[in-house]
Write a protein that holds these residues in place. Structure first.
Motif, PDB file in Angstrom:
ATOM      1  N   GLN A  77       0.843  -1.700  -0.098  1.00 53.40           N
ATOM      2  CA  GLN A  77       0.456   0.131   0.327  1.00 53.40           C
ATOM      3  C   GLN A  77       0.894   1.216  -0.424  1.00 53.40           C
ATOM      4  OE1 GLN A  77      -2.721  -1.681   2.926  1.00 53.40           O
ATOM      5  NE2 GLN A  77      -4.443  -0.221   2.047  1.00 53.40           N
ATOM      6  N   LEU A  78       1.358   1.312  -1.027  1.00 53.66           N
ATOM      7  CA  LEU A  78       2.381   2.425  -1.314  1.00 53.66           C
ATOM      8  C   LEU A  78       1.698   3.686  -1.453  1.00 53.66           C
ATOM      9  CD1 LEU A  78       4.944   0.695  -3.397  1.00 53.66           C
ATOM     10  CD2 LEU A  78       5.906   1.973  -1.519  1.00 53.66           C
ATOM     11  N   TYR A  79       0.793   4.330  -0.639  1.00 50.91           N
ATOM     12  CA  TYR A  79       0.501   5.562  -0.679  1.00 50.91           C
ATOM     13  C   TYR A  79      -0.111   5.959   0.885  1.00 50.91           C
ATOM     14  CZ  TYR A  79      -4.086   2.048  -0.979  1.00 50.91           C
ATOM     15  OH  TYR A  79      -4.389   0.774  -0.295  1.00 50.91           O
ATOM     16  N   THR A  80      -0.714   7.256   0.362  1.00 53.77           N
ATOM     17  CA  THR A  80      -1.153   7.528   1.865  1.00 53.77           C
ATOM     18  C   THR A  80      -2.422   8.948   1.399  1.00 53.77           C
ATOM     19  OG1 THR A  80       0.903   8.080   2.872  1.00 53.77           O
ATOM     20  CG2 THR A  80      -0.997   9.756   3.742  1.00 53.77           C
ATOM     21  N   ILE A  81      -3.492   8.609   1.592  1.00 52.82           N
ATOM     22  CA  ILE A  81      -5.011   9.082   1.449  1.00 52.82           C
ATOM     23  C   ILE A  81      -5.169  10.286   2.137  1.00 52.82           C
ATOM     24  CG2 ILE A  81      -7.257   9.293   0.196  1.00 52.82           C
ATOM     25  CD1 ILE A  81      -6.521   6.310   0.288  1.00 52.82           C
ATOM     26  N   LEU A  82      -4.997  12.324   1.587  1.00 46.31           N
ATOM     27  CA  LEU A  82      -5.101  13.008   2.052  1.00 46.31           C
ATOM     28  C   LEU A  82      -6.863  13.684   1.873  1.00 46.31           C
ATOM     29  CD1 LEU A  82      -2.296  15.092   1.552  1.00 46.31           C
ATOM     30  CD2 LEU A  82      -2.348  13.299   3.537  1.00 46.31           C
ATOM     31  N   ASP A  83      -7.842  13.033   3.375  1.00 46.42           N
ATOM     32  CA  ASP A  83      -8.858  13.345   3.194  1.00 46.42           C
ATOM     33  C   ASP A  83      -8.831  15.203   3.302  1.00 46.42           C
ATOM     34  OD1 ASP A  83     -11.451  13.998   3.361  1.00 46.42           O
ATOM     35  OD2 ASP A  83     -11.890  12.407   5.376  1.00 46.42           O
ATOM     36  N   ILE A  84      -9.283  16.141   2.332  1.00 45.81           N
ATOM     37  CA  ILE A  84      -9.036  17.502   2.355  1.00 45.81           C
ATOM     38  C   ILE A  84     -10.459  17.579   3.556  1.00 45.81           C
ATOM     39  CG2 ILE A  84      -8.629  19.965   1.963  1.00 45.81           C
ATOM     40  CD1 ILE A  84      -6.365  17.924   1.809  1.00 45.81           C
TER      41      ILE A  84
ATOM     42  N   ALA B 251       1.775   8.927  -3.777  1.00 47.94           N
ATOM     43  CA  ALA B 251       2.383   7.499  -3.514  1.00 47.94           C
ATOM     44  C   ALA B 251       3.070   8.002  -2.509  1.00 47.94           C
ATOM     45  CB  ALA B 251       3.215   7.877  -5.057  1.00 47.94           C
ATOM     46  N   ASP B 252       3.356   6.998  -1.551  1.00 49.89           N
ATOM     47  CA  ASP B 252       4.391   7.207  -0.129  1.00 49.89           C
ATOM     48  C   ASP B 252       5.459   6.329  -0.419  1.00 49.89           C
ATOM     49  OD1 ASP B 252       5.208   7.763   2.096  1.00 49.89           O
ATOM     50  OD2 ASP B 252       3.400   7.727   3.278  1.00 49.89           O
ATOM     51  N   VAL B 253       6.461   6.742  -0.516  1.00 48.40           N
ATOM     52  CA  VAL B 253       7.728   5.819  -0.061  1.00 48.40           C
ATOM     53  C   VAL B 253       9.040   6.134   1.267  1.00 48.40           C
ATOM     54  CG1 VAL B 253      10.171   4.684  -1.341  1.00 48.40           C
ATOM     55  CG2 VAL B 253       8.419   5.436  -2.932  1.00 48.40           C
TER      56      VAL B 253
ATOM     57  N   VAL C  68       3.391   5.433  -7.693  1.00 48.28           N
ATOM     58  CA  VAL C  68       1.914   6.125  -8.156  1.00 48.28           C
ATOM     59  C   VAL C  68       1.436   5.005  -8.815  1.00 48.28           C
ATOM     60  CG1 VAL C  68       1.758   7.371 -10.495  1.00 48.28           C
ATOM     61  CG2 VAL C  68       3.385   8.307  -9.146  1.00 48.28           C
ATOM     62  N   SER C  69       1.691   3.834  -9.359  1.00 46.67           N
ATOM     63  CA  SER C  69       0.601   2.449  -9.443  1.00 46.67           C
ATOM     64  C   SER C  69      -0.431   2.603  -8.203  1.00 46.67           C
ATOM     65  CB  SER C  69       1.313   1.690 -10.479  1.00 46.67           C
ATOM     66  OG  SER C  69       2.415   1.727 -11.586  1.00 46.67           O
ATOM     67  N   ASP C  70       0.347   1.951  -7.106  1.00 43.27           N
ATOM     68  CA  ASP C  70      -0.360   1.719  -6.137  1.00 43.27           C
ATOM     69  C   ASP C  70      -1.308   2.435  -5.933  1.00 43.27           C
ATOM     70  OD1 ASP C  70       0.501  -0.446  -5.815  1.00 43.27           O
ATOM     71  OD2 ASP C  70       1.494  -0.341  -3.395  1.00 43.27           O
ATOM     72  N   ALA C  71      -0.864   4.369  -5.798  1.00 47.32           N
ATOM     73  CA  ALA C  71      -1.736   5.577  -5.923  1.00 47.32           C
ATOM     74  C   ALA C  71      -3.052   5.680  -6.318  1.00 47.32           C
ATOM     75  CB  ALA C  71      -0.926   6.432  -4.869  1.00 47.32           C
TER      76      ALA C  71
END
Length: 248
Positions: A47-54, A84-86, A112-115
């Motif tokens: 899960q190479l991502y972080t989701i920001l809820d604005i 995309a979060d490494v 980036v693909s994961d995100a």
């Protein structure tokens, strides 16, 4: 042809929505969308991502300005940024004494693909709930400002922004833009570069009323040669430079 099942039909029906009804998205619906995003395929289950809820109204307003001055962003009931979060894995490896190498461009592209896969899961889940969405690629621009606004560390890249809301009537009823034909997009086994006649045929749906040269020139200036496209390339170059260990 047999009738499409519900999931496939929803993929055909879904279209970008930029005008929303004046009503919010409930907590349960948001949770369903976010949870569905996290069920997306992911490299090595990292899960190479972080989701920001604005949720901050002023931040949404700022983003509506920095993302090519699009006021509908500020009006959207829900705004999500898929990063995309490494960084989190690099930090975890250091915390665990694993002696990690510096992240490289391959790590960025995988993240980036994961995100983006997670983002598309969110889009599909939202549509199933009657909630429309629109991708905002401009989040990749103006990296210095977006880093400050979103507190992004070096190995985090804002790959996609999505706005969500219940579509206004005009948005529900408008026709979805026509896609290319299957044979224009799908090739078997090897890539074959298209010749002039094939390119004209593939894009005829776009230029048939204006002529190929006129349409092509206008579209090139409006998209490919545009200021926002050049700025996107500059900003992505800054991020890539860090992942290459260089200043671009």
């Amino acid at each position: 042809m047999e009738q499409r099942n519900e999931i496939i039909q929803s993929l055909y029906d879904r279209k970008s929505v930029r005008v929303f009804e004046d009503r919010g998205i409930g907590r349960e619906a948001k949770r369903e969308i976010l949870s569905a995003a996290m069920q997306a395929p992911t490299a090595g289950n990292q899960q190479l991502y972080t989701i920001l809820d604005i949720t901050d109204g002023e931040l949404k307003r700022r983003l509506s300005e920095t993302c090519d001055d699009q006021p509908f962003i500020a009006k959207a009931p829900m705004v999500l940024i898929f990063c995309a979060d490494v960084q989190k894995w690099y930090d975890a490896f250091e915390e665990g004494g694993a002696n990690p190498r510096r992240p490289g461009p391959g790590d960025l592209l995988l993240a980036v693909s994961d995100a983006c896969i997670a983002a598309q899961n969110a889009v599909t889940a939202a549509w199933s709930l009657g909630i429309g969405s629109c991708y905002i690629g401009d989040i990749m621009e103006r990296c210095e400002e977006h880093r400050e606004l979103l507190n992004l560390p070096p190995y985090v890249f804002p790959a996609a922004m999505l706005v969500f809301g219940y579509p206004a009537r005009q948005q529900r009823e408008r026709e979805k833009p026509q896609r290319c034909r299957l044979e224009d997009i799908v090739q078997e086994n090897r890539y074959e570069r298209k010749d002039g006649a094939q390119l004209r045929s593939m894009f005829e749906k776009e230029w048939k009323n204006a002529g190929f040269e006129q349409w092509c020139g206008r579209f090139c200036e409006r998209k490919y040669n545009s200021d926002f496209s050049r700025e996107m390339s500059r900003s992505v170059g800054v991020y890539l430079g860090e992942f290459f260990g260089e200043t671009p």
